[in-house]
Design a protein around this motif. Structure first.
Motif, PDB file in Angstrom:
ATOM      1  N   VAL A 115      29.935  46.441  31.759  1.00 44.29           N
ATOM      2  CA  VAL A 115      29.580  45.618  32.905  1.00 44.29           C
ATOM      3  C   VAL A 115      30.368  44.324  32.747  1.00 44.29           C
ATOM      4  N   TRP A 116      31.152  44.023  33.759  1.00 44.75           N
ATOM      5  CA  TRP A 116      31.913  42.773  33.719  1.00 44.75           C
ATOM      6  C   TRP A 116      31.419  41.859  34.823  1.00 44.75           C
ATOM      7  N   GLU A 117      31.592  40.581  34.585  1.00 40.98           N
ATOM      8  CA  GLU A 117      31.231  39.578  35.572  1.00 40.98           C
ATOM      9  C   GLU A 117      32.418  38.647  35.778  1.00 40.98           C
ATOM     10  N   ALA A 118      32.412  37.967  36.907  1.00 42.36           N
ATOM     11  CA  ALA A 118      33.512  37.053  37.207  1.00 42.36           C
ATOM     12  C   ALA A 118      33.019  35.905  38.066  1.00 42.36           C
ATOM     13  N   SER A 119      33.769  34.839  37.983  1.00 41.52           N
ATOM     14  CA  SER A 119      33.565  33.679  38.837  1.00 41.52           C
ATOM     15  C   SER A 119      34.950  33.206  39.255  1.00 41.52           C
ATOM     16  N   ALA A 120      35.068  32.781  40.504  1.00 40.58           N
ATOM     17  CA  ALA A 120      36.341  32.252  40.989  1.00 40.58           C
ATOM     18  C   ALA A 120      36.109  30.880  41.594  1.00 40.58           C
ATOM     19  N   ILE A 121      37.006  29.961  41.276  1.00 40.80           N
ATOM     20  CA  ILE A 121      36.930  28.614  41.826  1.00 40.80           C
ATOM     21  C   ILE A 121      38.253  28.266  42.499  1.00 40.80           C
ATOM     22  N   ASN A 122      38.170  27.365  43.465  1.00 39.83           N
ATOM     23  CA  ASN A 122      39.401  26.897  44.101  1.00 39.83           C
ATOM     24  C   ASN A 122      39.931  25.673  43.359  1.00 39.83           C
ATOM     25  N   GLU A 123      41.032  25.120  43.849  1.00 38.30           N
ATOM     26  CA  GLU A 123      41.682  23.995  43.167  1.00 38.30           C
ATOM     27  C   GLU A 123      40.836  22.726  43.167  1.00 38.30           C
ATOM     28  N   GLU A 124      39.809  22.691  43.996  1.00 35.25           N
ATOM     29  CA  GLU A 124      38.895  21.551  44.018  1.00 35.25           C
ATOM     30  C   GLU A 124      37.713  21.745  43.068  1.00 35.25           C
ATOM     31  N   GLY A 125      37.708  22.883  42.349  1.00 36.25           N
ATOM     32  CA  GLY A 125      36.623  23.174  41.413  1.00 36.25           C
ATOM     33  C   GLY A 125      35.386  23.754  42.068  1.00 36.25           C
ATOM     34  N   LYS A 126      35.484  24.134  43.334  1.00 34.09           N
ATOM     35  CA  LYS A 126      34.344  24.722  44.035  1.00 34.09           C
ATOM     36  C   LYS A 126      34.353  26.238  43.861  1.00 34.09           C
ATOM     37  N   GLU A 127      33.189  26.778  43.524  1.00 35.26           N
ATOM     38  CA  GLU A 127      33.084  28.228  43.373  1.00 35.26           C
ATOM     39  C   GLU A 127      33.226  28.905  44.732  1.00 35.26           C
ATOM     40  N   VAL A 128      34.028  29.968  44.782  1.00 30.71           N
ATOM     41  CA  VAL A 128      34.232  30.703  46.027  1.00 30.71           C
ATOM     42  C   VAL A 128      33.798  32.158  45.934  1.00 30.71           C
ATOM     43  N   LEU A 129      33.545  32.636  44.702  1.00 27.95           N
ATOM     44  CA  LEU A 129      33.216  34.052  44.530  1.00 27.95           C
ATOM     45  C   LEU A 129      32.512  34.264  43.202  1.00 27.95           C
ATOM     46  N   LYS A 130      31.548  35.187  43.215  1.00 23.48           N
ATOM     47  CA  LYS A 130      30.925  35.712  41.999  1.00 23.48           C
ATOM     48  C   LYS A 130      31.034  37.222  42.075  1.00 23.48           C
ATOM     49  N   ALA A 131      31.117  37.864  40.925  1.00 29.81           N
ATOM     50  CA  ALA A 131      31.210  39.318  40.907  1.00 29.81           C
ATOM     51  C   ALA A 131      30.471  39.883  39.702  1.00 29.81           C
ATOM     52  N   ARG A 132      30.022  41.109  39.860  1.00 30.76           N
ATOM     53  CA  ARG A 132      29.425  41.887  38.765  1.00 30.76           C
ATOM     54  C   ARG A 132      29.728  43.343  39.077  1.00 30.76           C
ATOM     55  N   ALA A 133      30.262  44.047  38.106  1.00 25.78           N
ATOM     56  CA  ALA A 133      30.665  45.430  38.359  1.00 25.78           C
ATOM     57  C   ALA A 133      30.575  46.252  37.083  1.00 25.78           C
ATOM     58  N   THR A 134      30.572  47.561  37.258  1.00 29.96           N
ATOM     59  CA  THR A 134      30.487  48.495  36.142  1.00 29.96           C
ATOM     60  C   THR A 134      31.718  49.379  36.120  1.00 29.96           C
ATOM     61  N   LEU A 135      32.284  49.514  34.927  1.00 33.84           N
ATOM     62  CA  LEU A 135      33.421  50.417  34.690  1.00 33.84           C
ATOM     63  C   LEU A 135      32.966  51.548  33.786  1.00 33.84           C
ATOM     64  N   LYS A 136      33.388  52.744  34.098  1.00 33.01           N
ATOM     65  CA  LYS A 136      33.116  53.926  33.276  1.00 33.01           C
ATOM     66  C   LYS A 136      34.419  54.334  32.606  1.00 33.01           C
ATOM     67  N   TYR A 137      34.359  54.592  31.304  1.00 36.33           N
ATOM     68  CA  TYR A 137      35.537  54.960  30.520  1.00 36.33           C
ATOM     69  C   TYR A 137      35.507  56.440  30.176  1.00 36.33           C
ATOM     70  N   PRO A 138      36.662  57.096  30.227  1.00 36.57           N
ATOM     71  CA  PRO A 138      36.707  58.522  29.864  1.00 36.57           C
ATOM     72  C   PRO A 138      36.508  58.697  28.359  1.00 36.57           C
ATOM     73  N   ARG A 139      36.027  59.853  28.005  1.00 32.12           N
ATOM     74  CA  ARG A 139      35.925  60.195  26.588  1.00 32.12           C
ATOM     75  C   ARG A 139      37.341  60.449  26.065  1.00 32.12           C
ATOM     76  N   PRO A 140      37.610  60.073  24.824  1.00 30.16           N
ATOM     77  CA  PRO A 140      38.952  60.346  24.286  1.00 30.16           C
ATOM     78  C   PRO A 140      39.191  61.848  24.172  1.00 30.16           C
ATOM     79  N   LYS A 141      40.438  62.243  24.364  1.00 29.87           N
ATOM     80  CA  LYS A 141      40.805  63.654  24.200  1.00 29.87           C
ATOM     81  C   LYS A 141      40.646  64.037  22.736  1.00 29.87           C
ATOM     82  N   PRO A 142      40.131  65.235  22.479  1.00 26.89           N
ATOM     83  CA  PRO A 142      40.022  65.675  21.086  1.00 26.89           C
ATOM     84  C   PRO A 142      41.396  65.726  20.434  1.00 26.89           C
ATOM     85  N   ALA A 143      41.430  65.381  19.164  1.00 21.88           N
ATOM     86  CA  ALA A 143      42.715  65.356  18.427  1.00 21.88           C
ATOM     87  C   ALA A 143      43.225  66.752  18.139  1.00 21.88           C
TER      88      ALA A 143
END
Length: 143
Positions: A115-143
């Protein structure tokens, strides 16, 4: 070509920031690719009559900056997004320089998800965006 970062190399608290100036060309390419021809993005006369007073960059395009910083700078390209939430907390205008801060908030070994989160601000230091999302990772291939 692109960063392949193994799931095992990622940790809660890993963080990165990057800045980008949002240009008219960025907006034009996004709008052409998606068909998002909302007048607040393309029509100066229309946008001047809104509470913003001028044209806005498409919000979801700005949200895409979070995912590009995530994959290019922090978590690599292996994870696949399975859930995304974005909160648009302020306007982004063409010409604004947006600084995106992205971090890993949770790591779940059993499901191979981040789960990752993010915040974005403009050049004036004002927040313009918040985010929260989930990434799923594949299982490694067997050796």
């Amino acid at each position: 070509m692109y960063d392949v970062i193994p799931f095992s190399d990622l940790s809660v608290g890993d963080r990165v920031s990057a800045a980008k100036t949002v240009t008219e060309a960025d907006g034009a390419l996004y709008i052409a690719a998606t068909g998002d021809f909302g007048p607040v993005h393309i029509d100066e006369d229309y946008a001047s009559g809104t509470r913003f007073g001028r044209r806005l960059a498409p919000g979801i395009m700005v949200a895409g900056l979070c995912t590009s910083v995530l994959t290019a700078e922090l978590a690599g390209v292996l994870g696949v997004s399975i859930e995304d939430s974005f909160w648009f907390t302020g306007p982004v205008f063409y010409g604004d320089t947006i600084t995106v801060d992205v971090w890993i908030a949770e790591k779940h070994e059993e499901t191979r998800t981040l789960v990752w989160e993010a915040s974005a601000i403009n050049e004036e230091g004002k927040e313009v965006l918040k985010a929260r999302a989930t990434l799923k990772y594949p299982r490694p291939k067997p050796a």
